[in-house]
Motif scaffolding. Structure first.
Motif, PDB file in Angstrom:
ATOM      1  N   ASP A 160      12.219 -14.658   0.731  1.00  0.00           N
ATOM      2  CA  ASP A 160      11.011 -15.455   0.921  1.00  0.00           C
ATOM      3  C   ASP A 160       9.961 -14.724   1.753  1.00  0.00           C
ATOM      4  O   ASP A 160       8.776 -14.782   1.454  1.00  0.00           O
ATOM      5  N   GLU A 161      10.394 -14.045   2.807  1.00  0.00           N
ATOM      6  CA  GLU A 161       9.477 -13.297   3.660  1.00  0.00           C
ATOM      7  C   GLU A 161      10.016 -11.885   3.840  1.00  0.00           C
ATOM      8  O   GLU A 161      11.183 -11.704   4.195  1.00  0.00           O
ATOM      9  N   THR A 162       9.176 -10.892   3.590  1.00  0.00           N
ATOM     10  CA  THR A 162       9.589  -9.506   3.804  1.00  0.00           C
ATOM     11  C   THR A 162       8.462  -8.729   4.472  1.00  0.00           C
ATOM     12  O   THR A 162       7.280  -8.995   4.260  1.00  0.00           O
ATOM     13  N   ALA A 163       8.852  -7.770   5.276  1.00  0.00           N
ATOM     14  CA  ALA A 163       7.953  -6.732   5.791  1.00  0.00           C
ATOM     15  C   ALA A 163       8.735  -5.435   5.664  1.00  0.00           C
ATOM     16  O   ALA A 163       9.788  -5.274   6.298  1.00  0.00           O
ATOM     17  N   VAL A 164       8.264  -4.524   4.817  1.00  0.00           N
ATOM     18  CA  VAL A 164       9.037  -3.345   4.447  1.00  0.00           C
ATOM     19  C   VAL A 164       8.201  -2.094   4.651  1.00  0.00           C
ATOM     20  O   VAL A 164       7.095  -1.971   4.108  1.00  0.00           O
ATOM     21  N   LEU A 165       8.727  -1.159   5.412  1.00  0.00           N
ATOM     22  CA  LEU A 165       8.117   0.158   5.595  1.00  0.00           C
ATOM     23  C   LEU A 165       9.084   1.193   5.053  1.00  0.00           C
ATOM     24  O   LEU A 165      10.191   1.347   5.563  1.00  0.00           O
ATOM     25  N   ARG A 166       8.655   1.897   4.012  1.00  0.00           N
ATOM     26  CA  ARG A 166       9.451   2.978   3.435  1.00  0.00           C
ATOM     27  C   ARG A 166       8.794   4.305   3.783  1.00  0.00           C
ATOM     28  O   ARG A 166       7.590   4.479   3.551  1.00  0.00           O
ATOM     29  N   ILE A 167       9.575   5.232   4.317  1.00  0.00           N
ATOM     30  CA  ILE A 167       9.058   6.513   4.782  1.00  0.00           C
ATOM     31  C   ILE A 167       9.787   7.633   4.060  1.00  0.00           C
ATOM     32  O   ILE A 167      11.026   7.689   4.074  1.00  0.00           O
ATOM     33  N   GLY A 168       9.051   8.513   3.413  1.00  0.00           N
ATOM     34  CA  GLY A 168       9.648   9.640   2.714  1.00  0.00           C
ATOM     35  C   GLY A 168       9.485   9.520   1.222  1.00  0.00           C
ATOM     36  O   GLY A 168       9.314   8.422   0.674  1.00  0.00           O
ATOM     37  N   TRP A 189       0.848  -1.198   0.000  1.00  0.00           N
ATOM     38  CA  TRP A 189       0.000   0.000   0.000  1.00  0.00           C
ATOM     39  C   TRP A 189       0.878   1.241   0.000  1.00  0.00           C
ATOM     40  O   TRP A 189       1.854   1.331   0.765  1.00  0.00           O
ATOM     41  N   ARG A 190       0.576   2.190  -0.904  1.00  0.00           N
ATOM     42  CA  ARG A 190       1.251   3.473  -0.948  1.00  0.00           C
ATOM     43  C   ARG A 190       0.266   4.569  -0.570  1.00  0.00           C
ATOM     44  O   ARG A 190      -0.917   4.513  -0.909  1.00  0.00           O
ATOM     45  N   SER A 191       0.778   5.583   0.091  1.00  0.00           N
ATOM     46  CA  SER A 191      -0.102   6.590   0.701  1.00  0.00           C
ATOM     47  C   SER A 191      -0.562   7.677  -0.244  1.00  0.00           C
ATOM     48  O   SER A 191      -1.385   8.521   0.150  1.00  0.00           O
ATOM     49  N   ALA A 192      -0.059   7.703  -1.483  1.00  0.00           N
ATOM     50  CA  ALA A 192      -0.390   8.775  -2.432  1.00  0.00           C
ATOM     51  C   ALA A 192      -0.117  10.133  -1.770  1.00  0.00           C
ATOM     52  O   ALA A 192       0.961  10.351  -1.258  1.00  0.00           O
ATOM     53  N   GLY A 193      -1.113  11.015  -1.714  1.00  0.00           N
ATOM     54  CA  GLY A 193      -0.892  12.339  -1.137  1.00  0.00           C
ATOM     55  C   GLY A 193      -1.429  12.498   0.264  1.00  0.00           C
ATOM     56  O   GLY A 193      -1.644  13.626   0.727  1.00  0.00           O
ATOM     57  N   LEU A 194      -1.634  11.386   0.991  1.00  0.00           N
ATOM     58  CA  LEU A 194      -2.243  11.455   2.325  1.00  0.00           C
ATOM     59  C   LEU A 194      -1.374  12.217   3.323  1.00  0.00           C
ATOM     60  O   LEU A 194      -1.898  12.829   4.251  1.00  0.00           O
ATOM     61  N   PHE A 195      -0.055  12.171   3.158  1.00  0.00           N
ATOM     62  CA  PHE A 195       0.855  12.817   4.102  1.00  0.00           C
ATOM     63  C   PHE A 195       1.762  13.782   3.333  1.00  0.00           C
ATOM     64  O   PHE A 195       2.900  13.436   2.990  1.00  0.00           O
ATOM     65  N   PRO A 196       1.272  14.983   3.052  1.00  0.00           N
ATOM     66  CA  PRO A 196       2.024  15.930   2.213  1.00  0.00           C
ATOM     67  C   PRO A 196       3.423  16.218   2.733  1.00  0.00           C
ATOM     68  O   PRO A 196       4.356  16.420   1.941  1.00  0.00           O
ATOM     69  N   VAL A 197       3.595  16.230   4.048  1.00  0.00           N
ATOM     70  CA  VAL A 197       4.906  16.545   4.601  1.00  0.00           C
ATOM     71  C   VAL A 197       5.943  15.495   4.215  1.00  0.00           C
ATOM     72  O   VAL A 197       7.152  15.777   4.174  1.00  0.00           O
ATOM     73  N   LEU A 198       5.497  14.267   3.889  1.00  0.00           N
ATOM     74  CA  LEU A 198       6.403  13.185   3.503  1.00  0.00           C
ATOM     75  C   LEU A 198       6.562  13.054   1.997  1.00  0.00           C
ATOM     76  O   LEU A 198       7.342  12.229   1.529  1.00  0.00           O
ATOM     77  N   GLY A 199       5.819  13.847   1.232  1.00  0.00           N
ATOM     78  CA  GLY A 199       5.902  13.763  -0.216  1.00  0.00           C
ATOM     79  C   GLY A 199       4.914  12.754  -0.787  1.00  0.00           C
ATOM     80  O   GLY A 199       4.210  12.045  -0.058  1.00  0.00           O
TER      81      GLY A 199
END
Length: 446
Positions: A185-193, A123-133
């Motif tokens: 095989d297994e990933t959990a990835v949080l990308r911020i910014g 899931w990508r946030s699109a423009g939900l958090f403008p401060v993060l781009g």
């Protein structure tokens, strides 16, 4: 299994991209929904006049073999009103090796395998958090390829051993050089910014690759991205390994911490390329029970003569990897020489980014818009010859021909000169003669 056997070759960055979902046939599309059919295939012809000791199964002689893989499946995305975008992919990958198997004996030519390669959702946030781009939050789970920086530490789980090692216990399906299987095989990835300014990643990565001791990693990165370049920090904690499959060197990987500082860009100077990274490892479990510190680093500079015919590019890089440095999941990201240094050395003979220092000079010209010709020279010097001697020189000449938007052809000829034969502490079987090596690669995407 030797330490060298935990390292694997890869392919030109264009081919790696082709193995992913960079090219796809659009099955269905609206403003909010996209569904793609992904299909890519790569095939290679290989010949080596000499063989190497890595698997312990070969005798002196030459090897001729072929490798191929096909990746196929679906990918897509769906906008969720004003709450971002869901995305995902599911791909299978079929791979094989024919002929004698590779020159190090990691494959024997009998490998044939089809397995799931990609199976992830995000899931990508699109423009939900403008401060993060735009898309400032990107959260994903499942089986997928992960790259950190330019692949000096992590560029997928791409070691693809065949049946030539440990009676096939580490077999991942062949195509050792092409290495189409790259997904953790297994990933959990949080990308911020977003794509500029400060950004970072938090990741859990779990390998199912026995040749990587099925390692589990926790990874954190912090980067600043600007037009002049990117500067980044990386932290890697190897939380667990499967000791049943670990080589002696990999047993020290458990609880190992790796820290790195890296940078790449042009420093605001057009036609200049600069890159470097310093990695430090804190190993908690060594052979004698004591902890140890290891390190690896490189500095690279290149220049494009943009106003000269064919736009020549020249570069120099120095890299050094300490005696007990664990190269982890390094990969192939910026073309030949990164980070498989030398087509013979980096793939079959060693060194494999440990216990060595390397001088590299590269040059490349573009006589036609769709054709480039490159040259790579390497000088390898072993730090501790008691651990084996991989002193050598190698010269590789290659071309990249984009026949059309779907087909890439890449011929390469290499000349590898070891200082020592296997009987003298090196890795080349039977002699220390020059090895004339050749390969011809075809990659297609749709």
């Amino acid at each position: 299994m030797t330490h060298a056997a935990v390292l694997r070759p890869a392919l030109l960055a264009l081919l790696v991209a082709g193995a992913g979902s960079a090219s796809a046939y659009q099955l269905y599309a609206t403003d909010d929904t996209h569904l793609n059919a992904d299909l890519s295939a790569t095939f290679g012809l290989f010949h080596s006049q000499e063989r190497y000791t890595m698997s312990g199964t070969l005798d002196q002689g030459s090897s001729s073999w072929q490798e191929g893989f096909v990746k196929y499946g679906l990918s897509g995305d769906q906008k969720l009103g004003g709450t971002g975008t869901a995305y995902g992919a599911f791909n299978l990958l079929s791979s094989a090796t024919w002929g004698d198997g590779d020159a190090a004996g990691f494959s024997d030519g009998s490998e044939r395998t089809t397995r799931i390669e990609d199976a992830y959702a995000g899931w990508r946030s699109a423009g939900l958090f403008p401060v993060l781009g735009e898309d400032g939050i990107d959260l994903s789970f499942g089986r997928q390829n992960i790259v950190v920086g330019d692949g000096f530490l992590i560029d997928g789980d791409a070691l693809n051993l065949g049946k030539g090692v440990a009676d096939g216990e580490f077999n991942r399906g062949g195509a050792y050089y092409l290495a189409g299987r790259r997904a953790f095989d297994e990933t959990a990835v949080l990308r911020i910014g977003g794509k500029e300014g400060w950004r970072g990643d938090l990741m859990r990565l779990k390998s199912d690759n026995r040749a990587q001791a099925k390692s589990e990693l926790y990874v954190a990165t912090l980067e600043h991205v600007a037009q002049a370049g990117t500067v980044g920090l990386t932290y890697i904690d190897v939380n667990d390994i499967d000791e049943q499959y670990a080589s002696p060197a990999q047993l020290a990987r458990k609880d190992m911490k790796t820290y790195s500082l890296r940078g790449t860009g042009n420093a605001g100077v057009e036609n200049l390329f600069l890159s470097g990274e310093y990695a430090w490892q804190d190993k908690r479990h060594t052979d004698n029970g004591a902890s140890s510190d290891e390190n690896a680093w490189y500095l690279e500079a290149g220049w494009t003569f943009a106003d000269v015919a064919w736009k020549p590019y020249v570069s120099y890089r120095f890299s050094r990897f300490s005696e007990g440095y664990d190269p982890l999941f390094y990969g192939f990201s910026r073309g030949f020489g990164t980070w498989f240094q030398g087509e013979v050395a980096g793939n079959y003979a060693g060194p494999f980014n440990s216990n060595t220092r390397v001088h590299n000079i590269g040059a490349k010209v573009t006589p036609l818009e769709n054709v480039s010709v490159g040259l790579q020279w390497f000088d390898f010097h072993t730090l501790d010859t008691d651990l084996g001697n991989t002193d050598a020189n190698e010269l590789d000449l290659y071309a990249e021909w984009a026949v059309n938007e779907h087909l890439m052809i890449i011929p390469l000829v290499g000349l590898y000169q070891p200082k020592k034969s296997a009987a003298e502490g090196g890795t080349q079987l039977g002699n220390d003669n020059s090895n004339l090596y050749s390969q011809l690669l075809f990659s297609t995407t749709f």
